[in-house]
Design a protein around this motif. Sequence first.
Motif, PDB file in Angstrom:
ATOM      1  N   TRP A   1      53.610 -94.267  -2.748  1.00 15.59           N
ATOM      2  CA  TRP A   1      53.296 -93.088  -1.930  1.00 15.59           C
ATOM      3  C   TRP A   1      51.809 -92.799  -1.855  1.00 15.59           C
ATOM      4  CZ3 TRP A   1      57.339 -91.903  -5.766  1.00 15.59           C
ATOM      5  CH2 TRP A   1      58.603 -92.074  -5.233  1.00 15.59           C
TER       6      TRP A   1
ATOM      7  N   ILE B   1      49.553 -89.896   0.590  1.00 17.07           N
ATOM      8  CA  ILE B   1      49.127 -88.718  -0.136  1.00 17.07           C
ATOM      9  C   ILE B   1      47.614 -88.614  -0.132  1.00 17.07           C
ATOM     10  CG2 ILE B   1      49.104 -87.631  -2.408  1.00 17.07           C
ATOM     11  CD1 ILE B   1      51.687 -89.268  -2.951  1.00 17.07           C
TER      12      ILE B   1
ATOM     13  N   TYR C   1      66.016 -86.336  -0.009  1.00 17.29           N
ATOM     14  CA  TYR C   1      65.019 -87.346   0.367  1.00 17.29           C
ATOM     15  C   TYR C   1      65.078 -88.590  -0.520  1.00 17.29           C
ATOM     16  CZ  TYR C   1      63.395 -83.331   2.968  1.00 17.29           C
ATOM     17  OH  TYR C   1      63.326 -82.247   3.808  1.00 17.29           O
TER      18      TYR C   1
ATOM     19  N   PHE D   1      52.674 -87.002  -4.680  1.00 11.32           N
ATOM     20  CA  PHE D   1      53.342 -86.928  -3.388  1.00 11.32           C
ATOM     21  C   PHE D   1      54.043 -85.601  -3.146  1.00 11.32           C
ATOM     22  CE2 PHE D   1      57.788 -87.237  -4.397  1.00 11.32           C
ATOM     23  CZ  PHE D   1      57.925 -88.074  -5.486  1.00 11.32           C
TER      24      PHE D   1
ATOM     25  N   MET E   1      54.189 -83.475   0.645  1.00 11.34           N
ATOM     26  CA  MET E   1      55.290 -82.828   1.347  1.00 11.34           C
ATOM     27  C   MET E   1      54.948 -81.375   1.687  1.00 11.34           C
ATOM     28  SD  MET E   1      58.512 -84.267  -0.917  1.00 11.34           S
ATOM     29  CE  MET E   1      59.689 -83.221  -0.069  1.00 11.34           C
TER      30      MET E   1
ATOM     31  N   LEU F   1      57.672 -87.988   4.218  1.00 12.74           N
ATOM     32  CA  LEU F   1      57.686 -88.809   3.014  1.00 12.74           C
ATOM     33  C   LEU F   1      58.657 -89.972   3.169  1.00 12.74           C
ATOM     34  CD1 LEU F   1      56.509 -89.016   0.146  1.00 12.74           C
ATOM     35  CD2 LEU F   1      58.475 -87.695  -0.663  1.00 12.74           C
TER      36      LEU F   1
ATOM     37  N   ARG G   1      57.496 -93.918   3.112  1.00 10.35           N
ATOM     38  CA  ARG G   1      58.024 -94.659   1.957  1.00 10.35           C
ATOM     39  C   ARG G   1      58.845 -95.869   2.363  1.00 10.35           C
ATOM     40  NH1 ARG G   1      62.095 -91.485  -1.001  1.00 10.35           N
ATOM     41  NH2 ARG G   1      62.292 -93.433  -2.148  1.00 10.35           N
TER      42      ARG G   1
END
Length: 498
Positions: free
Chosen positions: A38, A42, A108, A197, A201, A240, A244
């Motif tokens: 991530w 980020i 998620y 991360f 979000m 995310l 990902r």
Amino acid sequence: MPQPHRPTRRAPGSQPPPPRSARGGGPRPGRRDDRPRWGVRIAAVLSLVVLGSGAVGHAVMTGLDTGIERVDPFKDMKNRPQAGHGVNFLLVGTDGREKITPEEKREYRLGGAPCHCTDTVMLVHLSADRERASVISLPRDSYAEVPAHQDLVTGKAHKAHPVKLNAAYAEGGPNLTVRTVENMTRVKIDHYLEVDFTSFMKTVDAMGGVEICTAKAMHDTYTGLDLLPGTHRLTGGQALQYVRSRHVDGASDLGRMQRQQRFIAALIKQATGGGVLLNPVKFKEVSSTLLGSVRADRGFGSEQMLALGQAMRGFTPSSSEFASVPVGDPSFQVKGIGSTVKWDEPKAAKLFEALRQDRPLAPARPGQAPHGPAPVPVDVPPKQIRVQVENGTRIDGLGGRVDAALRATGFDTTQAPATGASREVRRTVIVYDPRWDRSARTVSTALPGSELRAVAGQGRTVLVIAGADFKKVVPVRAEDPYQGEFGVVTGDQVVCGS
């Protein structure tokens, strides 16, 4: 067409603070892990919000940097690379899933225990004239050699030794990470920024989401990503999932990197359109959300944020360019470490030299196409496809001619054509692993009339068995024809409506 949540606005902008060492809180030990990477998104989100701060004003920025946890990444560093032109940030992403609610973890697909480990590491270079930002991804599995240091966890003194790049953080925190990256790139790092991360979000949500376009349906059962073709406004959690996802197609990490670039470019586009930058209350809300979980060197505070933003008020998506380090061997085996990503040293050296010299990475766009047939657009750039050629006929030298022709149009051939098991192949065959089906389609475009043959376990190298029907290789290019030597794309080439 799905339509996730709100509109996104984000802050770009920037100007260079002088490089200096920081003093402050020590680094947290971290474990290496194979969790999703991530860090790219980020760290990039952080940089964009931080760099845009100057467009709002000093009053709004007052006190924002008090929430930043300080680290000392430059402590006792000696024999550092010579400073170049512009400013260089090292952006590091960490896990931080312990801060996410059980509901968000389920929605998620964020299972597993937190690892406090690094994700992907990026270098962000801001040009001296503040008109360009170059973002270079350094794969976390890159083969690296850490200098002598003291282990954060055990306190044991270590001599210099080979590792995967993300292990530098686990063994020696920000300081060892900076030392390792500087040794690998010979680029002097001016500032260090580290985020997790969860703040990614929350920041996307605070900004109202981000608009993403996709030409194909995107489904990934591992992350829960489910998008139909079209334009979507993603919330923080959905964003995310988007950045990902590794199982959308056969491109794996390459495809994910391209999606991350599109996301960052879309974020810049929305930020430069107004919104957050022009609304002091909104800007402070977004900045506070992000900076509350940032770790940075002591030399980077609100004054530097303000100066950066004021110098880059004219920043637009076309001002950003994205690249990753050229790879020579994606599966370089190292005893005791396993498979690592070995850089193409000559090409990587040229890339980082361009950074030190403050030169654009993206090539100038030609005014007209070169002479000869126009290359056929394909999904995967040929230079990212490894090809082994075999001669399936009794025609002397056919394998060498096919290898040379494929290499001339950009494919990464082995330059060691072999003799096929059969010498009676009439129709050229392309043998490929189903996981790399997009790469195989690019090769078949270059070899019209060839037969595609999926073979599980073939791996990333595509096998071309040249048949008696071979006539020529058709020139192909990626959808973006201006990537140049380092596979660079600019933000305006990958956002919606570009």
